[in-house]
Design an enzyme around this catalytic site. Structure first.
Site, PDB file in Angstrom:
ATOM      1  N   LYS A  42       0.817  -1.138   0.089  1.00 55.55           N
ATOM      2  CA  LYS A  42      -0.025   0.132   0.061  1.00 55.55           C
ATOM      3  C   LYS A  42       0.773   1.391   0.077  1.00 55.55           C
ATOM      4  O   LYS A  42       1.410   1.525   0.870  1.00 55.55           O
ATOM      5  CB  LYS A  42      -1.035   0.230   1.293  1.00 55.55           C
ATOM      6  CG  LYS A  42      -1.689   1.367   1.388  1.00 55.55           C
ATOM      7  CD  LYS A  42      -2.671   1.166   2.507  1.00 55.55           C
ATOM      8  CE  LYS A  42      -3.169   2.817   2.299  1.00 55.55           C
ATOM      9  NZ  LYS A  42      -4.145   3.070   3.790  1.00 55.55           N
ATOM     10  N   GLY A 130     -12.505   6.701   5.382  1.00 58.33           N
ATOM     11  CA  GLY A 130     -13.720   7.500   5.747  1.00 58.33           C
ATOM     12  C   GLY A 130     -14.897   6.736   6.000  1.00 58.33           C
ATOM     13  O   GLY A 130     -15.873   7.297   6.583  1.00 58.33           O
ATOM     14  N   THR A 152     -10.413   2.629  11.307  1.00 57.86           N
ATOM     15  CA  THR A 152     -10.951   3.213  12.469  1.00 57.86           C
ATOM     16  C   THR A 152     -12.224   3.157  12.473  1.00 57.86           C
ATOM     17  O   THR A 152     -12.803   3.087  13.500  1.00 57.86           O
ATOM     18  CB  THR A 152     -10.644   5.038  12.326  1.00 57.86           C
ATOM     19  OG1 THR A 152      -9.244   5.148  12.230  1.00 57.86           O
ATOM     20  CG2 THR A 152     -11.036   5.546  13.572  1.00 57.86           C
TER      21      THR A 152
END
Lengths: 200, 51
Positions: A42, A130, A152
């Site tokens: 990544k 997001g 998250t």
């Protein structure tokens, strides 16, 4: 952190989170390769500390160099079609546009942009960052994303393990809804019970 | 249908469409359990300072 994960069960993706330049990101991935980690990586080059928005220019530059060196690159980038096209042209295996700032949980801020990217880029589109709750994940999948990357949204839930399951179900549901093809939206009602053949 | 709805990342064939990071969990146990509950097959790990 690596010790927490069973490397035989998961593909571990070395990640350049926290890097602010192409050179720094490339050095980090060289180190990961030296340590025997996979060449599937990544790529994240941050351009602004408050929003953690990516530096798309530096990301494209790093991607071009990394692909030439044999890395299989999954780049985090803005929800910008032109950047995504450049990354795909550079040979990235997928593009990973943000849905909202990293860790914000604000959901899919610009579904129109995400859809344009899906329609116009030939590699898989993975929404990265997001997604705050299950409905955000379902919306992303209904748009036609190939996959979603999140952290998250699960880790900062009151019950992370339960949220992880909710995300799995939402991704699955959203994917099936995308494959099923939603009904067209209508401005007015359209009765679901038959109106013909009723007793007068 | 579900079983055949895989996707391709280079030469890898994946079934799960969720990729889950390992940051910010309360413990290693919670990280493990969350990853298992998500059904993910792939996890990004920050490298550099942490390894």
């Amino acid at each position: 952190m690596l010790s927490a994960i069973d490397r035989s069960k998961y593909i571990l993706l070395p990640n350049t989170a926290g890097c602010y330049t192409a050179d720094e990101a490339i050095r980090t991935l060289h180190l990961a390769r030296e340590l025997g980690m996979d060449e599937l990586v990544k790529l994240e080059v941050i351009g602004d500390p408050k929003t953690l928005f990516p530096d798309n220019t530096a990301t494209v530059e790093a991607a071009i160099r990394l692909v030439k060196e044999g890395f299989k690159v999954l780049p985090y980038c803005s929800d910008d079609l032109v950047t995504c096209k450049r990354l795909a042209d550079a040979g990235c295996l997928a593009v990973m546009p943000l849905a909202a700032p990293i860790g914000s949980g604000l959901g899919i801020r610009n579904p129109h942009n995400i859809r344009l990217i899906i329609e116009n880029v030939s590699v898989p589109v993975i929404v990265d960052a997001g997604v705050g709750t299950a409905s955000d994940a379902a919306i992303a999948m209904e748009l036609g994303c190939t996959a979603i990357l999140m952290n998250t949204g699960i880790a900062a839930a009151q019950k992370p393990v339960l949220m992880a399951e909710a995300m799995r179900l939402a991704v699955d549901g959203g994917r099936k809804a995308f494959l099923a093809g939603r009904m067209p939206r209508r401005d007015y009602a359209n009765a679901s019970s038959p109106t013909a053949g009723l007793i007068e | 249908m579900t079983a055949s709805d895989t996707w391709q990342l280079g030469d890898r064939t994946l079934t799960s469409r969720i990729i889950v990071g390992t940051g910010k969990y309360a413990s290693n146990d919670e990280t493990r359990d969350a990853l298992a509950a998500s059904g993910t097959e792939m996890s990004p790990s920050r490298c550099g300072a942490s390894i």
